[in-house]
Design a protein around this motif. Sequence first.
Motif, mmCIF file in Angstrom:
data_model
loop_
_atom_site.group_PDB
_atom_site.id
_atom_site.type_symbol
_atom_site.label_atom_id
_atom_site.label_comp_id
_atom_site.label_asym_id
_atom_site.label_seq_id
_atom_site.Cartn_x
_atom_site.Cartn_y
_atom_site.Cartn_z
ATOM 1 N N GLN A 45 -5.813 17.499 9.505
ATOM 2 C CA GLN A 45 -6.481 17.387 10.804
ATOM 3 C C GLN A 45 -6.450 15.951 11.314
ATOM 4 O OE1 GLN A 45 -7.824 19.962 12.678
ATOM 5 N NE2 GLN A 45 -7.989 18.394 14.261
ATOM 6 N N VAL A 46 -6.652 14.995 10.410
ATOM 7 C CA VAL A 46 -6.638 13.574 10.794
ATOM 8 C C VAL A 46 -5.306 13.198 11.440
ATOM 9 C CG1 VAL A 46 -6.642 11.210 9.906
ATOM 10 C CG2 VAL A 46 -8.332 12.845 9.076
ATOM 11 N N ARG A 77 0.839 -1.200 0.000
ATOM 12 C CA ARG A 77 0.000 0.000 0.000
ATOM 13 C C ARG A 77 0.869 1.243 0.000
ATOM 14 N NH1 ARG A 77 -3.940 -2.184 4.780
ATOM 15 N NH2 ARG A 77 -5.462 -3.284 3.519
ATOM 16 N N ARG A 78 1.906 1.222 0.841
ATOM 17 C CA ARG A 78 2.790 2.385 0.915
ATOM 18 C C ARG A 78 3.491 2.621 -0.413
ATOM 19 N NH1 ARG A 78 6.737 2.506 5.886
ATOM 20 N NH2 ARG A 78 7.053 4.562 4.977
ATOM 21 N N LEU A 79 3.908 1.544 -1.074
ATOM 22 C CA LEU A 79 4.593 1.681 -2.350
ATOM 23 C C LEU A 79 3.709 2.295 -3.408
ATOM 24 C CD1 LEU A 79 6.646 -1.645 -2.570
ATOM 25 C CD2 LEU A 79 7.548 0.680 -2.373
ATOM 26 N N PHE A 80 2.436 1.825 -3.504
ATOM 27 C CA PHE A 80 1.606 2.384 -4.571
ATOM 28 C C PHE A 80 1.201 3.809 -4.269
ATOM 29 C CE2 PHE A 80 -2.723 2.734 -3.224
ATOM 30 C CZ PHE A 80 -3.142 1.587 -2.556
ATOM 31 N N LEU A 81 1.066 4.158 -2.994
ATOM 32 C CA LEU A 81 0.716 5.528 -2.649
ATOM 33 C C LEU A 81 1.881 6.475 -2.936
ATOM 34 C CD1 LEU A 81 -1.199 4.928 0.689
ATOM 35 C CD2 LEU A 81 -2.153 5.890 -1.405
ATOM 36 N N ARG A 82 3.098 6.059 -2.572
ATOM 37 C CA ARG A 82 4.255 6.921 -2.815
ATOM 38 C C ARG A 82 4.549 7.047 -4.311
ATOM 39 N NH1 ARG A 82 6.659 8.434 1.725
ATOM 40 N NH2 ARG A 82 6.413 7.182 3.602
ATOM 41 N N SER A 83 4.382 5.963 -5.047
ATOM 42 C CA SER A 83 4.583 5.998 -6.495
ATOM 43 C C SER A 83 3.574 6.925 -7.147
ATOM 44 C CB SER A 83 4.457 4.591 -7.080
ATOM 45 O OG SER A 83 5.472 3.754 -6.577
ATOM 46 N N ILE A 94 -0.423 5.169 6.098
ATOM 47 C CA ILE A 94 -1.250 5.330 4.896
ATOM 48 C C ILE A 94 -1.891 6.716 4.852
ATOM 49 C CG2 ILE A 94 -3.371 4.551 3.761
ATOM 50 C CD1 ILE A 94 -2.642 1.703 4.747
ATOM 51 N N LEU A 95 -2.493 7.133 5.959
ATOM 52 C CA LEU A 95 -3.181 8.424 6.005
ATOM 53 C C LEU A 95 -2.193 9.588 5.890
ATOM 54 C CD1 LEU A 95 -5.768 7.523 8.784
ATOM 55 C CD2 LEU A 95 -6.241 7.872 6.349
ATOM 56 N N THR A 96 -0.990 9.408 6.398
ATOM 57 C CA THR A 96 0.036 10.443 6.254
ATOM 58 C C THR A 96 0.465 10.569 4.801
ATOM 59 O OG1 THR A 96 0.864 10.084 8.508
ATOM 60 C CG2 THR A 96 2.349 11.179 6.953
ATOM 61 N N ASP A 97 0.631 9.436 4.126
ATOM 62 C CA ASP A 97 0.980 9.471 2.705
ATOM 63 C C ASP A 97 -0.106 10.178 1.898
ATOM 64 O OD1 ASP A 97 3.384 8.213 3.021
ATOM 65 O OD2 ASP A 97 2.701 6.232 2.384
ATOM 66 N N ILE A 98 -1.375 9.879 2.198
ATOM 67 C CA ILE A 98 -2.473 10.529 1.486
ATOM 68 C C ILE A 98 -2.457 12.029 1.763
ATOM 69 C CG2 ILE A 98 -4.976 10.702 1.235
ATOM 70 C CD1 ILE A 98 -5.175 7.739 1.851
ATOM 71 N N LYS A 131 -3.637 12.238 -14.622
ATOM 72 C CA LYS A 131 -2.619 11.790 -13.681
ATOM 73 C C LYS A 131 -3.102 11.928 -12.237
ATOM 74 C CE LYS A 131 1.631 12.614 -16.352
ATOM 75 N NZ LYS A 131 2.340 11.384 -16.011
ATOM 76 N N ILE A 132 -3.769 13.028 -11.949
ATOM 77 C CA ILE A 132 -4.208 13.263 -10.581
ATOM 78 C C ILE A 132 -5.401 12.385 -10.212
ATOM 79 C CG2 ILE A 132 -5.173 14.974 -8.991
ATOM 80 C CD1 ILE A 132 -3.443 17.068 -10.280
ATOM 81 N N VAL A 133 -6.361 12.213 -11.120
ATOM 82 C CA VAL A 133 -7.528 11.401 -10.778
ATOM 83 C C VAL A 133 -7.117 9.953 -10.525
ATOM 84 C CG1 VAL A 133 -8.186 10.731 -13.142
ATOM 85 C CG2 VAL A 133 -9.939 10.919 -11.357
ATOM 86 N N SER A 134 -6.067 9.488 -11.177
ATOM 87 C CA SER A 134 -5.608 8.122 -10.920
ATOM 88 C C SER A 134 -5.074 7.991 -9.497
ATOM 89 C CB SER A 134 -4.543 7.710 -11.939
ATOM 90 O OG SER A 134 -3.378 8.501 -11.821
ATOM 91 N N VAL A 135 -4.437 9.059 -8.993
ATOM 92 C CA VAL A 135 -3.961 9.062 -7.613
ATOM 93 C C VAL A 135 -5.144 9.075 -6.654
ATOM 94 C CG1 VAL A 135 -2.592 10.296 -5.898
ATOM 95 C CG2 VAL A 135 -1.833 10.237 -8.265
ATOM 96 N N GLU A 136 -6.132 9.922 -6.949
ATOM 97 C CA GLU A 136 -7.320 9.994 -6.092
ATOM 98 C C GLU A 136 -8.046 8.653 -6.045
ATOM 99 O OE1 GLU A 136 -7.908 12.426 -4.184
ATOM 100 O OE2 GLU A 136 -6.629 13.989 -5.038
ATOM 101 N N ALA A 137 -8.060 7.943 -7.163
ATOM 102 C CA ALA A 137 -8.708 6.632 -7.196
ATOM 103 C C ALA A 137 -7.959 5.638 -6.314
ATOM 104 C CB ALA A 137 -8.775 6.116 -8.635
ATOM 105 N N ARG A 138 -6.637 5.743 -6.272
ATOM 106 C CA ARG A 138 -5.851 4.879 -5.387
ATOM 107 C C ARG A 138 -6.165 5.194 -3.930
ATOM 108 N NH1 ARG A 138 -0.372 3.224 -8.179
ATOM 109 N NH2 ARG A 138 -0.858 3.600 -10.362
ATOM 110 N N HIS A 139 -6.292 6.477 -3.638
ATOM 111 C CA HIS A 139 -6.681 6.876 -2.284
ATOM 112 C C HIS A 139 -8.039 6.263 -1.921
ATOM 113 C CE1 HIS A 139 -4.146 10.860 -2.509
ATOM 114 N NE2 HIS A 139 -3.393 9.775 -2.495
ATOM 115 N N ALA A 140 -8.984 6.412 -2.832
ATOM 116 C CA ALA A 140 -10.339 5.908 -2.586
ATOM 117 C C ALA A 140 -10.323 4.407 -2.324
ATOM 118 C CB ALA A 140 -11.240 6.232 -3.779
#
Length: 239
Positions: free
Chosen positions: A86-87, A23-29, A102-106, A177-186
């Motif tokens: 805030q989280v 999870r950390r790898l795909f979020l950082r990538s 995970i939440l820090t990466d997001i 590019k950005i929506v793909s990141v948001e989808a990973r977050h979701a």
Amino acid sequence: MNKLKTKGNNPGHDEEKNTTVNRRLFLRSAGLATSMGTIILSACNDDDPDPMIPGTGDTVDLGSGDIGVLNYAYALEQLEAAFYTQVIATPYAGMTDAEKTILTDIRDHEIIHRDFFKTALGSKAIKGLTPNFSTIDFTKRDAVLGAAKLFEDTGVAAYNGAGRLIKDTGYLLLAGKIVSVEARHAAVIRDLINPKSADFAGDDVVNADGFDKAVPPADILAAVKAYVKDSVTGANVGK
């Protein structure tokens, strides 16, 4: 606070550790890929007719044309960045080390997105919005992850819905590019709520044809209205 074990021969712990690392790898990538979008936006010319400059009155006007779309994205990224800040500043009860990572990466991704749009828009950027998270109990895991799910699903639907309004192909590529990141977050938020289920791409967001929702700006702004103290209008976005 629960801690992941990094030693031992317990298959369950090994699986949990591997899942967290993946999870950390795909979020950082994802964050790195989005940062590269800066090159794309800086390469776009500014030869288009000057868009309507955002208003300075009580109502925040996102503007028109592609600038309006970018301000629309900037407004949503402001909201998400403020939420995750805030989280992490006030972790909910029982937050595990893996969840905090995970939440820090997001949070870091959303701050990158927010600051990117602010810099790119320059003098045409809307003001900093004031969030209203009074209805979210940041001490409770269910409340925080439920709100995160709402914001991430809304963000994906917002980018998808605004894509057709973008005229400059450079901006469109950036949005992709950005929506793909948001989808990973979701997806990862949904997995935190309901681990190892198919809900990471639930049928409430992905239809039978395999397509995600695409929601127009007016509907998105209405959906997030309760979380922003400012009055925001996107009546001219994309026009």
